[in-house]
Design an enzyme around this catalytic site. Structure first.
Site, PDB file in Angstrom:
ATOM      1  N   GLY A 111      62.297   2.918 -46.945  1.00 46.87           N
ATOM      2  CA  GLY A 111      63.123   1.916 -46.268  1.00 46.87           C
ATOM      3  C   GLY A 111      62.855   0.499 -46.750  1.00 46.87           C
ATOM      4  N   GLU A 112      62.563  -0.380 -45.818  1.00 47.85           N
ATOM      5  CA  GLU A 112      62.381  -1.797 -46.156  1.00 47.85           C
ATOM      6  C   GLU A 112      61.032  -2.341 -45.672  1.00 47.85           C
ATOM      7  OE1 GLU A 112      65.815  -4.279 -45.805  1.00 47.85           O
ATOM      8  OE2 GLU A 112      64.632  -6.035 -45.233  1.00 47.85           O
ATOM      9  N   ASP A 113      60.773  -2.196 -44.393  1.00 43.74           N
ATOM     10  CA  ASP A 113      59.593  -2.876 -43.856  1.00 43.74           C
ATOM     11  C   ASP A 113      58.284  -2.230 -44.306  1.00 43.74           C
ATOM     12  OD1 ASP A 113      58.581  -5.027 -42.168  1.00 43.74           O
ATOM     13  OD2 ASP A 113      57.846  -3.428 -40.874  1.00 43.74           O
ATOM     14  N   ASP A 147      65.621  -1.499 -38.960  1.00 48.77           N
ATOM     15  CA  ASP A 147      66.350  -2.640 -38.395  1.00 48.77           C
ATOM     16  C   ASP A 147      65.511  -3.292 -37.290  1.00 48.77           C
ATOM     17  OD1 ASP A 147      68.888  -1.791 -39.817  1.00 48.77           O
ATOM     18  OD2 ASP A 147      68.548  -0.052 -38.525  1.00 48.77           O
ATOM     19  N   TYR A 177      63.793   3.170 -38.138  1.00 48.04           N
ATOM     20  CA  TYR A 177      63.040   2.085 -37.490  1.00 48.04           C
ATOM     21  C   TYR A 177      63.100   0.754 -38.237  1.00 48.04           C
ATOM     22  CZ  TYR A 177      61.090   6.405 -35.710  1.00 48.04           C
ATOM     23  OH  TYR A 177      60.940   7.649 -35.186  1.00 48.04           O
TER      24      TYR A 177
HETATM   25  O1  TRH Z   1      62.507   3.669 -40.748  1.00 48.87           O
HETATM   26  P1  TRH Z   1      63.052   3.196 -42.035  1.00 48.87           P
HETATM   27  O2  TRH Z   1      63.597   4.212 -42.926  1.00 48.87           O
HETATM   28  O3  TRH Z   1      64.116   2.125 -41.736  1.00 48.87           O
HETATM   29  C1  TRH Z   1      65.224   1.603 -42.390  1.00 48.87           C
HETATM   30  C2  TRH Z   1      66.452   2.007 -41.636  1.00 48.87           C
HETATM   31  O4  TRH Z   1      66.793   3.305 -41.994  1.00 48.87           O
HETATM   32  C3  TRH Z   1      67.551   1.059 -41.970  1.00 48.87           C
HETATM   33  O5  TRH Z   1      68.773   1.433 -41.385  1.00 48.87           O
HETATM   34  C4  TRH Z   1      67.671   0.979 -43.449  1.00 48.87           C
HETATM   35  O6  TRH Z   1      68.674   0.139 -43.761  1.00 48.87           O
HETATM   36  C5  TRH Z   1      66.367   0.477 -43.993  1.00 48.87           C
HETATM   37  O7  TRH Z   1      65.345   1.421 -43.688  1.00 48.87           O
HETATM   38  C6  TRH Z   1      66.384   0.201 -45.458  1.00 48.87           C
HETATM   39  O8  TRH Z   1      61.899   2.435 -42.864  1.00 48.87           O
HETATM   40  P2  TRH Z   1      61.176   1.027 -42.674  1.00 48.87           P
HETATM   41  O9  TRH Z   1      62.092  -0.091 -43.024  1.00 48.87           O
HETATM   42  O10 TRH Z   1      59.932   1.108 -43.404  1.00 48.87           O
HETATM   43  O11 TRH Z   1      60.858   0.920 -41.126  1.00 48.87           O
HETATM   44  C7  TRH Z   1      59.844   1.642 -40.510  1.00 48.87           C
HETATM   45  C8  TRH Z   1      59.159   0.785 -39.484  1.00 48.87           C
HETATM   46  O12 TRH Z   1      58.273   1.578 -38.713  1.00 48.87           O
HETATM   47  C9  TRH Z   1      58.319  -0.314 -40.096  1.00 48.87           C
HETATM   48  O13 TRH Z   1      58.392  -1.482 -39.309  1.00 48.87           O
HETATM   49  C10 TRH Z   1      56.892   0.250 -40.030  1.00 48.87           C
HETATM   50  C11 TRH Z   1      56.966   1.013 -38.759  1.00 48.87           C
HETATM   51  N1  TRH Z   1      55.991   2.096 -38.566  1.00 48.87           N
HETATM   52  C12 TRH Z   1      55.129   1.992 -37.515  1.00 48.87           C
HETATM   53  O14 TRH Z   1      55.138   0.980 -36.783  1.00 48.87           O
HETATM   54  N2  TRH Z   1      54.252   3.029 -37.280  1.00 48.87           N
HETATM   55  C13 TRH Z   1      54.208   4.131 -38.062  1.00 48.87           C
HETATM   56  O15 TRH Z   1      53.397   5.039 -37.795  1.00 48.87           O
HETATM   57  C14 TRH Z   1      55.096   4.189 -39.169  1.00 48.87           C
HETATM   58  C15 TRH Z   1      55.050   5.395 -40.075  1.00 48.87           C
HETATM   59  C16 TRH Z   1      55.977   3.173 -39.383  1.00 48.87           C
END
Ligand code: TRH
Length: 377
Positions: free
Chosen positions: A272-274, A17, A15
């Protein structure tokens, strides 16, 4: 006329990206009054973050953003004044050609992945001349003044502070997602990839003298959780108890609710990042499961961040933090390092708060992008 911005997102996996680009698009609309189109190649991933989305719609408006699907069969559209390709995704060739034909050339930016490595400052904002005569600029988010900053909505920290100062608001929020806080328990959220270190953490949480309430949004870690529990098919709403550890599986909630979850918890495991950035804005101790890359280069990124983050902690506080994060990211036991961290808990709490406040004194990523555009004009 309002400047128009196009953000292109190709969903590689998970999620992150879409999470980053959706957040950025909304902020550019809400705080900078821009007309933003978000091009997404996988609307089902978008629907996880925006459940109101219509996964079959080629175009739709969500929270002020025009969300458009893009795929191999690209239909020509007017190009925007600012074009962001997120995470080096490849723009449609005909769109690039149309950018080059424009009388007033657009600003073309490649928004890169977040990294705390030193070279980032040197590369941030550099142009790269393309064969069609356009320049593409590299825009690096980051933790230091020489980088593009971090995504942070204008009033985020004030909202967070007010929420954390109001125990009633926390209680109401937690109940709204089906969580009843256990009196006296340490509240922990867990968002991670598959992780061989998980069992050691659960063991130590279960054997603790204090109760631990672990909230786990549905996702990739559930398999390891099930193995440790010796059960199958965990789903949202399920609760399990082992010793002092009370586990609850949560549904995947919307980004704003997820922020509140992070603000509500005493400790957040993120990935991840966000979610990693959002946990920093929560001002609470955190544990990062970094996205794995070939040849373990992610471990260099992990250390680059730790080098910044640990500064200001005592030697013991640094050791506990670094050992915990290393163990978590290499599938080793976290038993010892978690216990060490708990012994330094007030220091870790204070440090997490200060870290967030210091980062918040820099321009946020959306603001930095807008300034970059105005300077470029
Ligand atoms: O999901 P991630 O692991 O995402 C990424 C991708 O894998 C990408 O390709 C990679 O390059 C990058 O990591 C480093 O983790 P991230 O970045 O934390 O994204 C998760 C998103 O989901 C973030 O915007 C928060 C959101 N989220 C919700 O909205 N509700 C939830 O319940 C949770 C657990 C997360």
């Amino acid at each position: 006329m309002r400047p128009t911005w196009d953000i292109f997102c190709s969903v590689v996996d998970n999620y992150g990206d879409i999470g980053v680009t959706w957040r950025l698009a909304r902020q550019l609309v809400a705080e900078h009054g821009l007309a933003v189109r978000l091009w997404v190649d996988d609307l089902s991933a978008f629907a996880w973050l925006c459940p109101q989305a219509d996964v079959a719609a080629l175009r739709q408006h969500q929270q002020g953003v025009e969300v458009c699907w893009w795929g191999d069969d690209w239909q020509a559209v007017d190009t925007a004044d600012v074009v962001i390709e997120a995470f080096a995704c490849e723009l449609p060739a005909s769109y690039i050609a149309a950018m080059a034909r424009r009388a007033q050339k657009p600003l073309w930016l490649n928004l890169e992945y977040l990294s705390a490595e030193e070279w980032v400052e040197g590369c941030h904002g550099l142009p790269s001349l393309q064969s069609n005569g356009l320049s593409k600029f590299f825009f690096f988010p980051g933790f230091t003044a020489g980088s593009g900053g971090l995504l942070r909505e204008r009033d985020l920290l004030e909202q967070r502070r007010a929420f954390q100062a109001d125990s009633g608001a926390r209680e109401v929020f937690l109940r709204s997602i089906g969580v009843t806080p256990l009196p006296g328990a340490r509240l922990i959220s867990l968002f991670a990839y598959e992780n061989a270190a998980l069992a050691s953490w659960l063991d130590v949480l279960a054997a603790d003298i204090q109760a631990n309430q672990l909230l786990v949004p549905e996702g990739r870690i559930l398999q390891d959780l099930q193995t440790w529990l010796g059960c199958s098919a965990l789903r949202a709403g399920d609760m399990q108890q082992r010793g002092q550890l009370h586990i609850q599986v949560l549904p995947f909630i919307q980004q704003d609710q997820y922020d509140r979850l992070l603000w509500s918890c005493d400790f957040n495991a993120v990935r991840g990042e966000d979610s990693f950035v959002r946990a920093q804005w929560a001002g609470r101790p955190l544990l990062w499961h970094i996205y794995q890359q070939a040849d373990d280069i992610h471990l260099e990124k992990l250390d680059a961040f730790l080098a910044h983050y640990k500064a200001g902690l005592s030697a013991d506080g640094q050791r506990a933090l670094v050992e915990l994060w290393h163990a978590w990211n290499t599938g080793q036991s976290v038993k010892e390092s978690w216990s060490q961290l708990l012994q330094r808990w007030p220091e870790q709490q204070e440090h997490a708060e200060q870290w967030g406040l210091q980062r918040a004194s820099q321009a946020d990523l959306a603001e930095a992008l807008v300034k970059f555009y105005l300077n470029w004009l």
